[in-house]
Design a protein around this motif. Structure first.
Motif, PDB file in Angstrom:
ATOM      1  N   THR A 172       8.989 -13.379 -25.380  1.00 52.09           N
ATOM      2  CA  THR A 172      10.030 -13.924 -26.255  1.00 52.09           C
ATOM      3  C   THR A 172       9.541 -14.994 -27.215  1.00 52.09           C
ATOM      4  N   GLN A 173       8.247 -15.281 -27.250  1.00 54.77           N
ATOM      5  CA  GLN A 173       7.750 -16.357 -28.100  1.00 54.77           C
ATOM      6  C   GLN A 173       6.512 -15.924 -28.878  1.00 54.77           C
ATOM      7  N   TRP A 174       6.411 -16.444 -30.102  1.00 58.06           N
ATOM      8  CA  TRP A 174       5.187 -16.243 -30.877  1.00 58.06           C
ATOM      9  C   TRP A 174       4.134 -17.267 -30.480  1.00 58.06           C
ATOM     10  N   PRO A 179       2.881 -30.067 -23.250  1.00 61.80           N
ATOM     11  CA  PRO A 179       2.956 -31.530 -23.402  1.00 61.80           C
ATOM     12  C   PRO A 179       1.602 -32.184 -23.653  1.00 61.80           C
ATOM     13  N   ASN A 180       0.516 -31.579 -23.154  1.00 59.02           N
ATOM     14  CA  ASN A 180      -0.811 -32.172 -23.382  1.00 59.02           C
ATOM     15  C   ASN A 180      -1.487 -31.632 -24.647  1.00 59.02           C
ATOM     16  N   GLY A 181      -0.735 -30.850 -25.443  1.00 62.22           N
ATOM     17  CA  GLY A 181      -1.250 -30.435 -26.741  1.00 62.22           C
ATOM     18  C   GLY A 181      -1.959 -29.106 -26.795  1.00 62.22           C
ATOM     19  N   ARG A 182      -1.924 -28.333 -25.710  1.00 64.51           N
ATOM     20  CA  ARG A 182      -2.566 -27.019 -25.752  1.00 64.51           C
ATOM     21  C   ARG A 182      -1.652 -26.028 -26.469  1.00 64.51           C
ATOM     22  N   ILE A 183      -2.222 -25.299 -27.420  1.00 60.17           N
ATOM     23  CA  ILE A 183      -1.458 -24.317 -28.185  1.00 60.17           C
ATOM     24  C   ILE A 183      -1.700 -22.923 -27.622  1.00 60.17           C
ATOM     25  N   THR A 184      -0.614 -22.205 -27.379  1.00 58.32           N
ATOM     26  CA  THR A 184      -0.684 -20.828 -26.901  1.00 58.32           C
ATOM     27  C   THR A 184      -0.085 -19.923 -27.956  1.00 58.32           C
ATOM     28  N   LEU A 185      -0.809 -18.870 -28.320  1.00 58.36           N
ATOM     29  CA  LEU A 185      -0.346 -17.930 -29.333  1.00 58.36           C
ATOM     30  C   LEU A 185      -0.321 -16.514 -28.778  1.00 58.36           C
ATOM     31  N   ASN A 186       0.676 -15.768 -29.205  1.00 60.30           N
ATOM     32  CA  ASN A 186       0.867 -14.395 -28.759  1.00 60.30           C
ATOM     33  C   ASN A 186      -0.044 -13.462 -29.557  1.00 60.30           C
ATOM     34  N   PRO A 187      -0.869 -12.641 -28.907  1.00 61.35           N
ATOM     35  CA  PRO A 187      -1.771 -11.749 -29.656  1.00 61.35           C
ATOM     36  C   PRO A 187      -1.047 -10.787 -30.583  1.00 61.35           C
ATOM     37  N   HIS A 188       0.220 -10.454 -30.295  1.00 64.50           N
ATOM     38  CA  HIS A 188       0.983  -9.570 -31.184  1.00 64.50           C
ATOM     39  C   HIS A 188       1.164 -10.189 -32.563  1.00 64.50           C
ATOM     40  N   LEU A 189       1.034 -11.511 -32.660  1.00 65.74           N
ATOM     41  CA  LEU A 189       1.199 -12.195 -33.944  1.00 65.74           C
ATOM     42  C   LEU A 189       0.150 -11.736 -34.958  1.00 65.74           C
ATOM     43  N   VAL A 190      -0.976 -11.222 -34.491  1.00 62.23           N
ATOM     44  CA  VAL A 190      -2.031 -10.769 -35.399  1.00 62.23           C
ATOM     45  C   VAL A 190      -1.598  -9.542 -36.196  1.00 62.23           C
ATOM     46  N   LYS A 191      -0.493  -8.935 -35.800  1.00 60.46           N
ATOM     47  CA  LYS A 191       0.040  -7.799 -36.564  1.00 60.46           C
ATOM     48  C   LYS A 191       0.791  -8.269 -37.806  1.00 60.46           C
ATOM     49  N   ALA A 192       1.125  -9.532 -37.859  1.00 57.24           N
ATOM     50  CA  ALA A 192       1.912 -10.096 -38.963  1.00 57.24           C
ATOM     51  C   ALA A 192       0.993 -10.603 -40.077  1.00 57.24           C
ATOM     52  N   PRO A 193       1.532 -10.805 -41.289  1.00 58.29           N
ATOM     53  CA  PRO A 193       0.728 -11.343 -42.389  1.00 58.29           C
ATOM     54  C   PRO A 193       0.180 -12.724 -42.077  1.00 58.29           C
TER      55      PRO A 193
END
Length: 250
Positions: A172-174, A179-193
Motif C-alpha cells: 500500500t505504499q510507494w 524515525p531514525n531516517g531510513r528510507i524504504t522504497l517500493n521496487p514497483h516504483l521503478v515502473k513509474a517516470p
C-alpha cells in the motif's frame, strides 16, 4: 513477412506508445487497433514512411486515448498478468512489450532490447518468467533509486548525511521513512517516470525534517518540488493501470 517497431507520441500530457507492424499489401490504408491489454498496434504498408504513420496516428489521438482509458478501467478488475509474450510491462514510465524466449542452452535472464523486455528461460513457465522479471525490477530499482537519492539530496539541505536506503515490496505504499531516517522504497516504483520517483524520494526526505504531514512538511515539499501535487496526481493515475493490476498498490 512482417516487421515491427515501437514508436510513441504525445496526446496532451499523455505519452502513448504503439507498435508499428508493416505489411505487404495493395492497400495503402494505415490501420490502428487498440487491444484490451492496452497494446496499440498500427498496421501499415511497407512503403509508408514513419512520418506518414505518425501523422495518421496523431490524427486519431483522441480516439486512441479514449480507447486506452476505457480498457485501463476494465483492467483494474482483470485477472493478474500471465507473463506471456505480447503483454505490456512498464519501466521508467515507458511501455514495453514482453517477449518470452525459450532457450534451453542460454543463461536465464532479462534484457531490455529494442523496445522490448526479453526474458530468456530454459523452459516456458509463468512463475519463472515472473520471478526473473521481479528480480530484474529489483536490481534496476536499487541502482536507479540510489542515483536519484543522491540527486535529490542536493536539494534537501536539512539532511546532514545520506540516509540508509532499503528496497522492499509493499502492498500500500510507494515509500516510507523510519524515525531514525531510513528510507524504504517500493521496487514497483521503478515502473513509474523519473519525476514520480523523485517525488517519492523527496517526500520521504521531507519526513526526516517533519514526520507528520504538517504545514511545515508541505512547505518543504513546495520549496524542493513546486509542482509536487501534479506529479503525485500523475503517479496515482499511473498506479491504476500500470502497477495495481499485479500488486494492489494505490
Amino acid at each position: 513477412m512482417t516487421d515491427s517497431k515501437l514508436f510513441e507520441f504525445r496526446y496532451g500530457e499523455h505519452l502513448i506508445s504503439f507498435m508499428r507492424v508493416t505489411r505487404k499489401s495493395d492497400s495503402h490504408r494505415i490501420l490502428i487497433k487498440v487491444h484490451p491489454d492496452c497494446r496499440v498496434i498500427v498496421s501499415s504498408p511497407v512503403d509508408a514512411n514513419n512520418e506518414e504513420v505518425l501523422s495518421a496516428v496523431k490524427k486519431r489521438g483522441r480516439w486512441i486515448y479514449e480507447q486506452l482509458r476505457d480498457f485501463r478501467k476494465q483492467l483494474e478488475f482483470s485477472t493478474p498478468r500471465q507473463y506471456i509474450s505480447g503483454e505490456s510491462h512498464y519501466y521508467l514510465g515507458k511501455q514495453y512489450l514482453l517477449k518470452v524466449i525459450e532457450a534451453p542452452e542460454q543463461a536465464q535472464g532479462v534484457k531490455l532490447l529494442r523496445g522490448k523486455l526479453e526474458v530468456s528461460v530454459r523452459t516456458k513457465s509463468t512463475e519463472k518468467v515472473k520471478e526473473l522479471l521481479t528480480e530484474w525490477y529489483k536490481v534496476r530499482a536499487k541502482e536507479i533509486f540510489a542515483k536519484r537519492l543522491e540527486a535529490m539530496l542536493e536539494q534537501t539541505l536539512w539532511v546532514d548525511e545520506r540516509p540508509p536506503l532499503r528496497i522492499l515490496t509493499m502492498q500500500t505504499q510507494w515509500g516510507s521513512c523510519s524515525p531514525n531516517g531510513r528510507i524504504t522504497l517500493n521496487p514497483h516504483l521503478v515502473k513509474a517516470p523519473r519525476e514520480c520517483i523523485d517525488y517519492v524520494i523527496l517526500h520521504e526526505l521531507c519526513h526526516i525534517a517533519e514526520h507528520n504531514h504538517s504545514e511545515r512538511f508541505y512547505r518543504l515539499m513546495g520549496q524542493v518540488m513546486p509542482n509536487w501535487d501534479r506529479i503525485k496526481h500523475r503517479l496515482d493515475s499511473l498506479a491504476n493501470h500500470t502497477i495495481s493490476i499485479e500488486s494492489n498498490i494505490k
